[in-house]
Design a protein around this motif. Sequence first.
Motif, mmCIF file in Angstrom:
data_model
loop_
_atom_site.group_PDB
_atom_site.id
_atom_site.type_symbol
_atom_site.label_atom_id
_atom_site.label_comp_id
_atom_site.label_asym_id
_atom_site.label_seq_id
_atom_site.Cartn_x
_atom_site.Cartn_y
_atom_site.Cartn_z
ATOM 1 N N GLU A 62 0.831 -1.217 0.000
ATOM 2 C CA GLU A 62 0.000 0.000 0.000
ATOM 3 C C GLU A 62 0.859 1.258 0.000
ATOM 4 O OE1 GLU A 62 -2.850 0.420 3.108
ATOM 5 O OE2 GLU A 62 -4.075 -1.262 2.426
ATOM 6 N N SER A 63 0.462 2.234 -0.789
ATOM 7 C CA SER A 63 1.153 3.527 -0.816
ATOM 8 C C SER A 63 0.398 4.530 0.051
ATOM 9 C CB SER A 63 1.221 4.039 -2.252
ATOM 10 O OG SER A 63 1.583 5.410 -2.256
ATOM 11 N N LYS A 64 1.127 5.464 0.629
ATOM 12 C CA LYS A 64 0.499 6.537 1.415
ATOM 13 C C LYS A 64 0.346 7.818 0.607
ATOM 14 C CE LYS A 64 2.209 4.920 5.902
ATOM 15 N NZ LYS A 64 2.734 5.332 7.238
ATOM 16 N N LEU A 65 0.918 7.861 -0.573
ATOM 17 C CA LEU A 65 0.901 9.100 -1.353
ATOM 18 C C LEU A 65 -0.488 9.372 -1.915
ATOM 19 C CD1 LEU A 65 4.302 8.784 -3.244
ATOM 20 C CD2 LEU A 65 3.731 10.423 -1.423
ATOM 21 N N VAL A 66 -0.941 10.597 -1.749
ATOM 22 C CA VAL A 66 -2.233 11.026 -2.268
ATOM 23 C C VAL A 66 -1.986 12.308 -3.064
ATOM 24 C CG1 VAL A 66 -4.558 11.805 -1.649
ATOM 25 C CG2 VAL A 66 -3.467 9.992 -0.336
ATOM 26 N N ASP A 67 -2.747 12.484 -4.155
ATOM 27 C CA ASP A 67 -2.434 13.552 -5.104
ATOM 28 C C ASP A 67 -2.748 14.968 -4.629
ATOM 29 O OD1 ASP A 67 -1.341 11.959 -6.989
ATOM 30 O OD2 ASP A 67 -3.205 11.657 -8.116
ATOM 31 N N SER A 68 -3.779 15.130 -3.829
ATOM 32 C CA SER A 68 -4.190 16.497 -3.507
ATOM 33 C C SER A 68 -4.883 16.550 -2.155
ATOM 34 C CB SER A 68 -5.165 17.000 -4.573
ATOM 35 O OG SER A 68 -6.383 16.279 -4.473
ATOM 36 N N ILE A 69 -4.980 17.764 -1.639
ATOM 37 C CA ILE A 69 -5.683 17.979 -0.374
ATOM 38 C C ILE A 69 -7.144 17.522 -0.517
ATOM 39 C CG2 ILE A 69 -6.495 19.747 1.240
ATOM 40 C CD1 ILE A 69 -3.521 19.325 1.510
ATOM 41 N N ALA A 70 -7.748 17.826 -1.658
ATOM 42 C CA ALA A 70 -9.147 17.416 -1.858
ATOM 43 C C ALA A 70 -9.271 15.899 -1.773
ATOM 44 C CB ALA A 70 -9.657 17.931 -3.208
ATOM 45 N N ASP A 71 -8.362 15.198 -2.438
ATOM 46 C CA ASP A 71 -8.427 13.732 -2.423
ATOM 47 C C ASP A 71 -8.224 13.168 -1.018
ATOM 48 O OD1 ASP A 71 -8.881 13.692 -5.089
ATOM 49 O OD2 ASP A 71 -6.875 12.995 -5.674
ATOM 50 N N VAL A 72 -7.296 13.769 -0.306
ATOM 51 C CA VAL A 72 -6.995 13.220 1.021
ATOM 52 C C VAL A 72 -8.153 13.490 1.983
ATOM 53 C CG1 VAL A 72 -5.759 15.030 2.330
ATOM 54 C CG2 VAL A 72 -4.964 12.664 2.396
ATOM 55 N N LEU A 73 -8.821 14.615 1.793
ATOM 56 C CA LEU A 73 -10.013 14.883 2.623
ATOM 57 C C LEU A 73 -11.058 13.803 2.396
ATOM 58 C CD1 LEU A 73 -10.232 18.770 2.267
ATOM 59 C CD2 LEU A 73 -10.055 17.519 4.433
#
Lengths: 519, 519
Positions: A48-59
């Motif tokens: 599993e990766s922890k990287l997320v593309d944007s603040i919107a996505d992580v929200l």
Amino acid sequence: MINAVGRDIPEEIIKATGMQPFKGSFARNGEEYKKAAPTVRPRIDPTESKLVDSIADVLKKCGIRDGMTLSFHHHFRNGDKVVNMVMEEVHKMGIKDITICASSLGSAHAPLVPMMEDGTITNIQSSGVRGAIGEAISNGKLKGLAIMRSHGGRVRAIESGDVHIDIAFIGAPTCDEYGNMRANGGKSDCGVLSYAYVDAQYADKVVAVTDTLVPFPNLPASISQVNVDYVVEVDEIGDPAKIATGAAKPTTDVRKLMMAKYTTDVVVNTPWFKNGFVYQTGVGGASIASTKYLGEIMRERGIKMGLGLGGIAGPMCNLLEEGLIEKLVDTQDFDLTAIHSVATNPNHFEITGSEYANPMNKGAYVNRLDYVILASLEVDVNFNCNVVVGSDGVISGAQGGHPDTAAGAKCTIVITPLLQGRIPAICDECTAITTPGETVDIVVTDYGIAINPRRQDLIDCLKKTKLPIYKIEELRDMAYAITGKPEKVQFGDRVVGVIESRDGTIMDVVRQIKPYEWD
Amino acid sequence: MINAVGRDIPEEIIKATGMQPFKGSFARNGEEYKKAAPTVRPRIDPTESKLVDSIADVLKKCGIRDGMTLSFHHHFRNGDKVVNMVMEEVHKMGIKDITICASSLGSAHAPLVPMMEDGTITNIQSSGVRGAIGEAISNGKLKGLAIMRSHGGRVRAIESGDVHIDIAFIGAPTCDEYGNMRANGGKSDCGVLSYAYVDAQYADKVVAVTDTLVPFPNLPASISQVNVDYVVEVDEIGDPAKIATGAAKPTTDVRKLMMAKYTTDVVVNTPWFKNGFVYQTGVGGASIASTKYLGEIMRERGIKMGLGLGGIAGPMCNLLEEGLIEKLVDTQDFDLTAIHSVATNPNHFEITGSEYANPMNKGAYVNRLDYVILASLEVDVNFNCNVVVGSDGVISGAQGGHPDTAAGAKCTIVITPLLQGRIPAICDECTAITTPGETVDIVVTDYGIAINPRRQDLIDCLKKTKLPIYKIEELRDMAYAITGKPEKVQFGDRVVGVIESRDGTIMDVVRQIKPYEWD
């Protein structure tokens, strides 16, 4: 109900918050409690990766929804871009009723005011709220309550479960893809991430926000991967020019130099000034000048400070470099010298906010202080201090470590000019109380000093010196003789803020301001 | 009930423990849970001292009583004196029904056996139980159950509340009077205190036991004052000669050198062997020899290891010094070179047990492993490994980080000679299972290697090499051809131990041994 510092705490606030009125600085000593705990999602799967593309996505990944509590740290100070960046996305999504739980908020966060007005943000918990947010709160623009906590008190509130953080956003000067965060090595270095440590431990979801992704593992990590759910890379987490200042110019203000001299004279004439003493000071002109004077006497007498602590600025780092201080433990860096020092000097250590000042752990660093040098907006004749509410009634300051260090230190020295502009700083009654007088030992003004009558030991030490010692009532009288007795600020009825004692009780409340009315 | 590795877990054990049978190595990935929390006594009063005169006094202050769980770490290995010192006092007080929750127990702890027999100690939770304690458990002398956990699994058990520690005793090579503990600078240095970190966080009461009290603050602290209730100074916490070994002599055993060569050939012929690879190895003769071979190839090809992790011994430190390894993260030091290295090399870092291997945090270091080199007592034809129960049925080993690293690594290599003495190490069925075959990729023996058929990618890589590759059944057949098919160990009915999977489910049970009976 009248609390232990004589403030009348409205029953409806006691009822609404479930908090008790303040009962004394050490009333909760030894009172056992069960710590809080987060609900976490384990990551057993190594792919599993922890990287997320944007603040919107992580929200979205964190399940953002109405009524959540989001937390932030203030190590980027007025250069912070993380709070606004996250809250803009939350706002865009139409989320309402957010509680902001920040270690502090400042002038950088004025863009939150419209979000308070439209109900995106309905509660704020912070050390302080300077600038536009403080004004907005004092003008009744927050639907709920502002809770002002000390740095130690915030850790206590989170660790005890008084506040539960749903998502913590931690701005990280450098971070690797697995969430190891450091405060050094990036574009927006801030030296330490001390105040964010508790967020990482106690929030359900923890998001690292960085503008400098570095190779794994980013060590030594201030915040460890094991507490981090997601990592988001953004363009800029801070404005370096506003995070830290350059070297402060030494003050030439004669009043400040006089107060600095008095302060140093107090320190060097009290019994804890000996090899290995433990010391904390602030970054005001008088504090910095007194550090300089103190250094001179330390050199003369061959006395070394064992430990300096708290928020750190250049003058303390210079004494460390010189060998006059053995170790520094650091929770916040005020200037570039301090940021450089903590990254490079092996005797300059980052500590967590809990280690620094949490009253409800098993023993914080503030408990070890011999001396703390503090400033105050107002000091009343019972030595109670106010560092949060301006004499005009508007919330404009921050508790910081003020009540924490005052409670811990063997000798708490508060510096304030007798008059703040045209307002007496020594007064019958503070506009609000943040730090109880039972923990304040000496007040230093430009007109002389006053010693808390509870401290006969200090009176005995210092009466042999040439220091101009007065009763605090005499200092008040001097101030009132110049300006006249000040009119009390007129407040409305609505309580807009609670000044929480470091132990979680109510020290004071802050009411909505109202336009001045002539009798 | 038959679990995911085919072991029959008795219903009465499922019922008695409340544990589920093992469902697969990644079955609990993403399964949210609320963490546990301790009940703590705050120390607001700065005048309180943490120093206590004796173990007996501190037991009273901590409210020792029947049925409590006491925890210990094993960083002093066979030189540990803390467990016996504490338990002798507990025994003298006539306390009964204690659960020992140790990160591991070894031959130093034989004095606990009479306390098991007289009911002072009724439950043991540990990574492993070598020596007399293992024999006693296997002979049914413990009234309750022994639970054997991996290093990561122990952190998980504590963090999830499966076990609640009443009092943690943490042996500290150096400690100050406020409880800041380090693993260096004293008479019994052990390098790191990684496995004790979780005890300090989650135990209600935390006691530092040291023989070297140093000036405050003892920094950088492995365990912080904020989690420590009391500090006790004693004469000796350890026997330095038994804590760490000197440099291991390189093996000259031809079989081990052959296995080392095969191991290295596997590593260098698989795709993760490139700059920055992440690696863990053990301290057996073959492992150490393979580290040496690996170093030679790294030098030749100009490839650097990005990170080495786990328990650390001299050969890895030497590669770090040479610059062939960029960083080491360390949870246990096996020899003096490693103890020296972690204290002095800025790229050699102490990490916590949770950071190392806890499967239920947000991502442990084991998840980042490219390669782990492990040993095993037995490997069955499904690649399941047994590192806890001897082929004679007696508990004599420890899970350590075996199942943790196997689950995390991209390529898990298990070294075992085809025959352990006269017993086949490759067999139809292990005496017990500790590490599921689904996480074991390659078995290296002195007769050749076998690749788990689940890993077609590895088969494809390695079939191009000169490595002697067999089906694991072929290796078993070779072993059986030499020794004959071994008789199964005969156990009694009573379950004396549970081999817990790292995720808290039951991997296997261990039954009381019984004297061999001829058919």
